[in-house]
Every structure is written in C-alpha cells, then in structure tokens.
Design a protein around this motif. Structure first.
Motif, PDB file in Angstrom:
ATOM      1  N   GLY A  14     -58.400  72.974  27.871  1.00  0.00           N
ATOM      2  CA  GLY A  14     -57.462  72.311  26.982  1.00  0.00           C
ATOM      3  C   GLY A  14     -58.024  71.133  26.200  1.00  0.00           C
ATOM      4  N   LEU A 101     -53.199  72.967  16.910  1.00  0.00           N
ATOM      5  CA  LEU A 101     -51.810  72.599  17.222  1.00  0.00           C
ATOM      6  C   LEU A 101     -50.824  73.691  16.836  1.00  0.00           C
ATOM      7  N   SER A 104     -49.560  76.053  19.496  1.00  0.00           N
ATOM      8  CA  SER A 104     -48.501  75.676  20.435  1.00  0.00           C
ATOM      9  C   SER A 104     -47.150  76.250  20.053  1.00  0.00           C
ATOM     10  N   ARG A 107     -46.177  79.166  22.244  1.00  0.00           N
ATOM     11  CA  ARG A 107     -45.662  78.795  23.558  1.00  0.00           C
ATOM     12  C   ARG A 107     -44.218  78.302  23.468  1.00  0.00           C
ATOM     13  N   ALA A 108     -43.907  77.607  22.384  1.00  0.00           N
ATOM     14  CA  ALA A 108     -42.578  77.010  22.248  1.00  0.00           C
ATOM     15  C   ALA A 108     -41.493  78.033  21.950  1.00  0.00           C
ATOM     16  N   HIS A 163     -60.285  78.931  22.945  1.00  0.00           N
ATOM     17  CA  HIS A 163     -58.840  79.128  22.738  1.00  0.00           C
ATOM     18  C   HIS A 163     -58.587  80.120  21.607  1.00  0.00           C
ATOM     19  N   ARG A 206     -53.246  76.406  28.427  1.00  0.00           N
ATOM     20  CA  ARG A 206     -51.866  76.097  28.062  1.00  0.00           C
ATOM     21  C   ARG A 206     -51.440  76.767  26.771  1.00  0.00           C
ATOM     22  N   TYR A 207     -52.358  77.019  25.836  1.00  0.00           N
ATOM     23  CA  TYR A 207     -51.988  77.604  24.556  1.00  0.00           C
ATOM     24  C   TYR A 207     -51.695  79.084  24.653  1.00  0.00           C
TER      25      TYR A 207
END
Length: 414
Positions: A14, A101, A104, A107-108, A163, A206-207
């Motif tokens: 990350g 960014l 993300s 994920r959201a 990533h 996390r991504y």
C-alpha cells in the motif's frame, strides 16, 4: 539500539511501500510495524490525522504518505537540489498518486455492475493516460521520471506499480518499455533488492479488495492434503479462493484436472496438481523455504517422511476387507506411527523446536496441518507421548493467522 524510526501501516504494501523503499535504499534502519484491520480502531485516535501510514521519530509523529516519503527522500539524498527541482519531483509524484487514488473508487462502490464499469474505465483510460505521460517523461529524462537522474519519484512509482498489475490483471508495463526498464533498474538497486527479497508476502492489497483472488485452490470439502496449502496461504496473508467440491460433483470435474486428482492450484490461467508440490511453491512464496538448495533438501526430506507415514495410515483407513483393515490398523498403531513419531520428535528436539533448520519452515505447517488426521485415526491425542511434537503443534496453532483460520474454517469430518 532500537531503530530511531518507526513506520506503522496495515499488513500490506500500500501507501507505506514507497517509504519502505526509501528507508531500504538509504540503508536507514526502521521499525516496520504492521497492524491488522481489526486493530485499527484502537489505534486510530493515536494517528495525527486518523489515517495511516504514520512515522514516529524522537517522540514525534507525522502522517500522510507523500509527505513522509518526501522527508525520507531528503535523508537518503533522492530529493532535488533546489526548490524548483523539488517542484518537478512533486508534480510527478502527485500525478502518480492521482492515478492510484482513482483505484479506490472500485473498493468504495458496492454495486457489482458499477464496480465493473469503474474498473473498466480505470484499466482502459486512466492507466493508459497516466502511463503514456510517464513513458514520455522517462524517455526524455535519461531513463528516469524527472531531472535525468534517480529521484524518489522513481522509487515511489515502482513501489506502487504492482497495484496496477493487480487491478488490470496483467503486466501493465509490458507496453511501456522505458517504464519497464526503469522498474528493473530500481528493483536491481542493492538496498531495494534486499528489501524485496525479505519483505513479508501480502495479499492483493487494499485497492484490490473488490477483485477476485489471484489464486484458486480446489479440493474436496475437507481438510485433507489441501490443508497444508491453506495454512501457508493464511500464514502469508495471501488471499485465495477456497473451492470445495462435493464428492457427487467430482466425476464431472475429474477430467478437467491435470492428473485426475485433487488438490489443484490455479494461477494466471495455469493449473497444477500434487499437494506437496503446491505446498512447496507456497512455502517459497511466504518465505518459509530454505535459503539454498541444501536447506530445501532438508525440508523436503522431512515432508516426504511425514507423507510416507500418512500414506501407510491411509492404506489402513481405506481397506474395505474388515479383517485386512484390522490387521493394517493394528500395524499402523503399534509399529508405523510410533516408528515415525519417535524419530520426528527427536528431530524437533535437535532443531530448537522445529522440524528443520532450527527455525519455522513450511515443513512445520505441513506437519501440523496433518496432525488431526493422526488423532482421528488413533482415537486419541497422538502427540501426548511426544512432547516436542506437541509443543511444535501448539506453537504453530498459536500463530495469529493460523489460529484465526482454525477458528473460522469450515467444519468437516476429515
């Protein structure tokens, strides 16, 4: 002395990975603190802005990954020589972070169709637009992103580039030769090379929480010979799809497996069978293999011995003739199991509490993952008579990731 720097982040690469790259490049000792997400709530109020990563030094704390990276870059002489050069580096770094960014948003988004649309836009538009600009910059700057020399912008990009591969599900730099060369050159730097070799293996970060795992392990609905691989995946924090096949469905699936048997591991469109071969591969992946061919030989010899014992027990378990089964089981209980466990117990005693090399290896996880089979077969705690093996099992079972897996794994008969 304890390291003067302490870096706290989640148990992934990350946003902390550029900072770790910079510390490693400059050979600056640091404490690499990795927390699980379930520990975060208790720690959140201690972070300057309620976010990670967090850097601590001489009693002070600072947050924000780019700000921390910029600070460490100055310490390791990878910043600009004046304010304008720093501005040029910052412009490149901020552009890279802008692109990352946008990931993300995947994920959201909770709606599956919208998530696919966001991912498609990122892979087909966001990534190409960003990478084309960076490719041009690298071509214009003597193989680097800015200033015609190595700067922290290069380490920042390379540390985050994995990533992009995870999201796109292919090596995104293959169409950008200058960026690909930059990545090779950065990863070949002695400090970076050493870090990449020793850093903990982590899951898809996390991504990529919304993405399918890169590994798929298929076996019957039980522990069996697949449990060692599950232990290794969990120990290394590597996400995997745990596919469990019902026996009624097996005939239909059998012809699709490499050797007509399970388990099967799938990765990047390829399939392989054989439980020990799979466990050996994962042992290397999670840094539980030997450091050289001889050390790997020592581990293999132990694992193959454990499997020899298992196979002799299996013969007794699956014998259909009741008289033969009784004889085979009696032989296993009175001869086979004591013969092997006595010797394995002595090996553990000589190896500082482990089965090989005097340290935790995949042989230990392999053995402990099989241990319930021995208890089931004998009808008792088979290790009660073998204190060193019992201590080893307790030690492996207490490893946080293994303990959690044992608590949450599906219940099964075997």
């Amino acid at each position: 002395m304890a390291p003067s720097y302490k870096l706290t982040y989640f148990a992934t690469k990350g946003w902390a990975e550029p900072i770790r790259f910079l510390f490693s490049y400059g050979d600056l000792d640091f404490e690499d603190v990795r927390i699980q997400h379930d520990q975060w709530l208790a720690l959140k109020d201690q972070a300057p802005f309620g976010v990670l990563p967090m850097l601590e030094h001489e009693g002070r704390k600072a947050g924000q990954s780019v700000a921390i990276s910029r600070y460490v870059a100055k310490k390791v002489q990878l910043a600009g020589k004046d304010d304008w050069e720093d501005l040029e580096i910052d412009a490149v770094v901020d552009s890279i972070k802008d692109g990352c960014l946008k990931i993300s948003a995947i994920r959201a988004e909770s709606d599956e169709e919208k998530r696919k649309a966001i991912k498609n836009n990122i892979v087909k538009e966001v990534f190409p637009n960003m990478l084309k600009c960076l490719e041009r910059l690298t071509q214009e700057n003597n193989g680097y992103l800015v200033l015609g020399r190595l700067t922290w912008a290069d380490l920042y990009f390379v540390s985050l580039s994995d990533h992009l591969d995870i999201i796109a599900e292919y090596k995104v730099l293959k169409d950008y030769p200058n960026l690909e060369a930059l990545k090779r050159n950065v990863l070949a730097l002695s400090g970076i090379k050493k870090w990449v070799e020793k850093r903990p293996e982590t899951s898809c970060e996390r991504y990529s929480i919304a993405m399918a795992p890169a590994y798929k392990l298929t076996y019957f609905d039980g522990r069996g010979v697949a449990e060692a691989s599950r232990f290794l995946f969990k120990y290394g924090g590597i996400d995997f799809e745990d596919v469990r096949v019902q026996h009624a469905d097996w005939p239909q699936l059998k012809e699709k497996t490499p050797f007509g048997q399970l388990p099967v591991l799938e990765h990047n469109g390829k399939k392989v069978g054989q439980s020990i071969a799979i466990a050996r591969y994962l042992g290397k992946l999670v840094k539980l293999a030997g450091k050289d061919d001889w050390e790997n030989l020592e581990i293999d010899a132990v694992v193959d011995t454990i499997n020899d014992m298992r196979l002799k027990i299996v013969v007794a378990h699956f014998e259909k003739d009741e008289e033969k089964k009784k004889i085979l089981k009696e032989t296993a209980l009175k001869e086979t199991i004591p013969y092997y466990l006595t010797r394995l117990d002595a090996i553990v005693q000589k190896n500082k509490g482990y089965l090989a090399l005097g340290k935790l290896t995949w042989a230990d996880l392999y053995f402990v993952s099989m241990s319930p089979t021995f208890d089931t077969f004998t009808g008792e705690d088979v290790f009660a008579k073998y204190p060193n093996l019992k201590a080893l099992r307790d030690k492996v079972d207490a490893l946080p990731a293994i303990k959690k897996w044992i608590e949450e794994r599906p219940k099964s008969e075997f």
